[in-house]
Scaffold this motif. Sequence first.
Motif, PDB file in Angstrom:
ATOM      1  N   PRO A  14       0.810  -1.228   0.000  1.00 17.94           N
ATOM      2  CA  PRO A  14       0.000   0.000   0.000  1.00 17.94           C
ATOM      3  C   PRO A  14       0.841   1.275   0.000  1.00 17.94           C
ATOM      4  N   VAL A  15       1.962   1.238   0.696  1.00 13.25           N
ATOM      5  CA  VAL A  15       2.842   2.412   0.726  1.00 13.25           C
ATOM      6  C   VAL A  15       3.399   2.686  -0.665  1.00 13.25           C
ATOM      7  N   ALA A  16       3.873   1.635  -1.331  1.00  9.08           N
ATOM      8  CA  ALA A  16       4.432   1.786  -2.667  1.00  9.08           C
ATOM      9  C   ALA A  16       3.370   2.257  -3.658  1.00  9.08           C
ATOM     10  N   ILE A  17       2.196   1.651  -3.606  1.00 12.53           N
ATOM     11  CA  ILE A  17       1.126   2.016  -4.539  1.00 12.53           C
ATOM     12  C   ILE A  17       0.676   3.455  -4.303  1.00 12.53           C
ATOM     13  N   GLY A  18       0.524   3.822  -3.034  1.00 10.11           N
ATOM     14  CA  GLY A  18       0.120   5.192  -2.727  1.00 10.11           C
ATOM     15  C   GLY A  18       1.123   6.212  -3.241  1.00 10.11           C
ATOM     16  N   ALA A  19       2.412   5.930  -3.055  1.00 10.13           N
ATOM     17  CA  ALA A  19       3.444   6.852  -3.516  1.00 10.13           C
ATOM     18  C   ALA A  19       3.421   6.986  -5.039  1.00 10.13           C
ATOM     19  N   ILE A  20       3.278   5.872  -5.732  1.00  7.45           N
ATOM     20  CA  ILE A  20       3.282   5.889  -7.198  1.00  7.45           C
ATOM     21  C   ILE A  20       2.097   6.677  -7.743  1.00  7.45           C
ATOM     22  N   LEU A  21       0.928   6.486  -7.159  1.00 13.23           N
ATOM     23  CA  LEU A  21      -0.288   7.088  -7.699  1.00 13.23           C
ATOM     24  C   LEU A  21      -0.502   8.531  -7.257  1.00 13.23           C
ATOM     25  N   LEU A  22       0.021   8.897  -6.099  1.00 13.28           N
ATOM     26  CA  LEU A  22      -0.309  10.207  -5.534  1.00 13.28           C
ATOM     27  C   LEU A  22       0.803  11.245  -5.622  1.00 13.28           C
ATOM     28  N   LEU A  23       2.049  10.790  -5.688  1.00 14.49           N
ATOM     29  CA  LEU A  23       3.155  11.747  -5.680  1.00 14.49           C
ATOM     30  C   LEU A  23       3.542  12.177  -7.086  1.00 14.49           C
ATOM     31  N   PRO A  24       4.028  13.410  -7.254  1.00 12.71           N
ATOM     32  CA  PRO A  24       4.526  13.850  -8.564  1.00 12.71           C
ATOM     33  C   PRO A  24       5.833  13.142  -8.911  1.00 12.71           C
ATOM     34  N   THR A  25       6.192  13.185 -10.176  1.00 16.57           N
ATOM     35  CA  THR A  25       7.362  12.444 -10.647  1.00 16.57           C
ATOM     36  C   THR A  25       8.649  12.794  -9.906  1.00 16.57           C
ATOM     37  N   PRO A  26       8.962  14.061  -9.629  1.00 16.38           N
ATOM     38  CA  PRO A  26      10.213  14.339  -8.898  1.00 16.38           C
ATOM     39  C   PRO A  26      10.289  13.632  -7.548  1.00 16.38           C
ATOM     40  N   TRP A  27       9.175  13.557  -6.844  1.00 18.69           N
ATOM     41  CA  TRP A  27       9.169  12.867  -5.555  1.00 18.69           C
ATOM     42  C   TRP A  27       9.320  11.359  -5.736  1.00 18.69           C
ATOM     43  N   VAL A  28       8.644  10.811  -6.716  1.00 19.56           N
ATOM     44  CA  VAL A  28       8.793   9.375  -6.999  1.00 19.56           C
ATOM     45  C   VAL A  28      10.230   9.065  -7.404  1.00 19.56           C
ATOM     46  N   ALA A  29      10.817   9.956  -8.195  1.00 14.88           N
ATOM     47  CA  ALA A  29      12.208   9.770  -8.609  1.00 14.88           C
ATOM     48  C   ALA A  29      13.142   9.770  -7.403  1.00 14.88           C
ATOM     49  N   ALA A  30      12.913  10.698  -6.479  1.00 11.14           N
ATOM     50  CA  ALA A  30      13.779  10.796  -5.298  1.00 11.14           C
ATOM     51  C   ALA A  30      13.624   9.580  -4.387  1.00 11.14           C
ATOM     52  N   LEU A  31      12.398   9.170  -4.137  1.00  6.92           N
ATOM     53  CA  LEU A  31      12.162   8.029  -3.255  1.00  6.92           C
ATOM     54  C   LEU A  31      12.689   6.733  -3.865  1.00  6.92           C
ATOM     55  N   SER A  32      12.475   6.560  -5.159  1.00  6.15           N
ATOM     56  CA  SER A  32      12.970   5.351  -5.816  1.00  6.15           C
ATOM     57  C   SER A  32      14.494   5.330  -5.857  1.00  6.15           C
ATOM     58  N   ALA A  33      15.105   6.512  -5.980  1.00  6.28           N
ATOM     59  CA  ALA A  33      16.569   6.577  -5.958  1.00  6.28           C
ATOM     60  C   ALA A  33      17.097   6.097  -4.618  1.00  6.28           C
ATOM     61  N   VAL A  34      16.433   6.489  -3.538  1.00  2.00           N
ATOM     62  CA  VAL A  34      16.843   6.036  -2.201  1.00  2.00           C
ATOM     63  C   VAL A  34      16.757   4.515  -2.102  1.00  2.00           C
ATOM     64  N   ILE A  35      15.662   3.945  -2.608  1.00  2.80           N
ATOM     65  CA  ILE A  35      15.477   2.488  -2.547  1.00  2.80           C
ATOM     66  C   ILE A  35      16.526   1.773  -3.387  1.00  2.80           C
ATOM     67  N   PHE A  36      16.747   2.254  -4.602  1.00  3.87           N
ATOM     68  CA  PHE A  36      17.727   1.604  -5.474  1.00  3.87           C
ATOM     69  C   PHE A  36      19.141   1.735  -4.917  1.00  3.87           C
ATOM     70  N   LEU A  37      19.442   2.876  -4.319  1.00  2.00           N
ATOM     71  CA  LEU A  37      20.774   3.058  -3.733  1.00  2.00           C
ATOM     72  C   LEU A  37      20.959   2.155  -2.514  1.00  2.00           C
ATOM     73  N   ALA A  38      19.883   1.919  -1.770  1.00  4.86           N
ATOM     74  CA  ALA A  38      19.959   0.964  -0.654  1.00  4.86           C
ATOM     75  C   ALA A  38      20.231  -0.435  -1.186  1.00  4.86           C
ATOM     76  N   GLY A  39      19.577  -0.787  -2.293  1.00  3.20           N
ATOM     77  CA  GLY A  39      19.863  -2.070  -2.927  1.00  3.20           C
ATOM     78  C   GLY A  39      21.285  -2.138  -3.447  1.00  3.20           C
ATOM     79  N   LEU A  40      21.767  -1.002  -3.934  1.00  3.86           N
ATOM     80  CA  LEU A  40      23.145  -0.939  -4.426  1.00  3.86           C
ATOM     81  C   LEU A  40      24.139  -1.174  -3.294  1.00  3.86           C
ATOM     82  N   TRP A  41      23.854  -0.644  -2.121  1.00  7.70           N
ATOM     83  CA  TRP A  41      24.720  -0.859  -0.957  1.00  7.70           C
ATOM     84  C   TRP A  41      24.830  -2.357  -0.646  1.00  7.70           C
ATOM     85  N   GLU A  42      23.704  -3.057  -0.755  1.00 10.32           N
ATOM     86  CA  GLU A  42      23.724  -4.509  -0.549  1.00 10.32           C
ATOM     87  C   GLU A  42      24.484  -5.215  -1.669  1.00 10.32           C
ATOM     88  N   TRP A  43      24.400  -4.677  -2.880  1.00 10.15           N
ATOM     89  CA  TRP A  43      25.148  -5.248  -4.004  1.00 10.15           C
ATOM     90  C   TRP A  43      26.646  -5.203  -3.707  1.00 10.15           C
TER      91      TRP A  43
END
Length: 278
Positions: A14-43
Amino acid sequence: MTRTRLLAALVMAPVAIGAILLLPTPWVAALSAVIFLAGLWEWFDLAEIEDTLARTVLLAVHVAMIAAIVWASRTSAGTTLALYQLASVIGVIWWLLALAWLGRYEFASNHDTYARVFKLAAAALAMIPAWCALVWIHATVPNGHRWLLTALAIVWAADSGAYFAGRKLGKRKLAPRISPNKTIEGLMGGLVCGLLAGIGFALFAGASATQLPAVALVAVVAVLFSVIGDLFESLLKRHVGAKDSSHLIPGHGGILDRVDGVIAALPVFALGKALLGF
């Protein structure tokens, strides 16, 4: 484990769906960058980069690449998506190369310096194009937010379908040396679920009946690419003897364990959507 997995998914979805549907693209870009960078740290763990300073510098380099793409995409009229589109094409090419890597299990497995170089290059070629594809899809007019949800729903449904079909029906191993638990029956279940999700969510995104065959084709290809992403992360884990990329998410492992299929599917979905015009 299944109950924990479901409970965690019920919190995250629900958190992911809400963010995708309700937030503007710059915010989605910023939040997704944080998630991908966290995955990168694990990489970096899977690439055996143990020094914290080295990992921090590498992470900063990727942050700089993302910032450079954002800065270079600014125009007097707003934002151009050309760099995001180019990066997405590079991502599709990379995952085709990753498929060849999967067929050569021993490649870059001896933990020497050159192995780390290849795995770090793979990280950049996986994460940056995936992020660019995500931004490209969400920024598309009209209904980019709904199309991004469609792309993610395809992967989520395929992952769940493969998990349950594999548990109930799985007999024939898909890639026993890389991921012993994955089966051909699980793959078929994932394809069916991903296809159904793609069609259903595409209607929600505004697709017409005449566009559904194209959506179905892209959904199937996206699921197959998501399997490549999943297997590639499994290969990295096998090389270092790890079961999960981390233990951050109960029942799911780490961030990278959750986005391994997504990062491979997003570029192909974005490119397929653009080429087939839906």
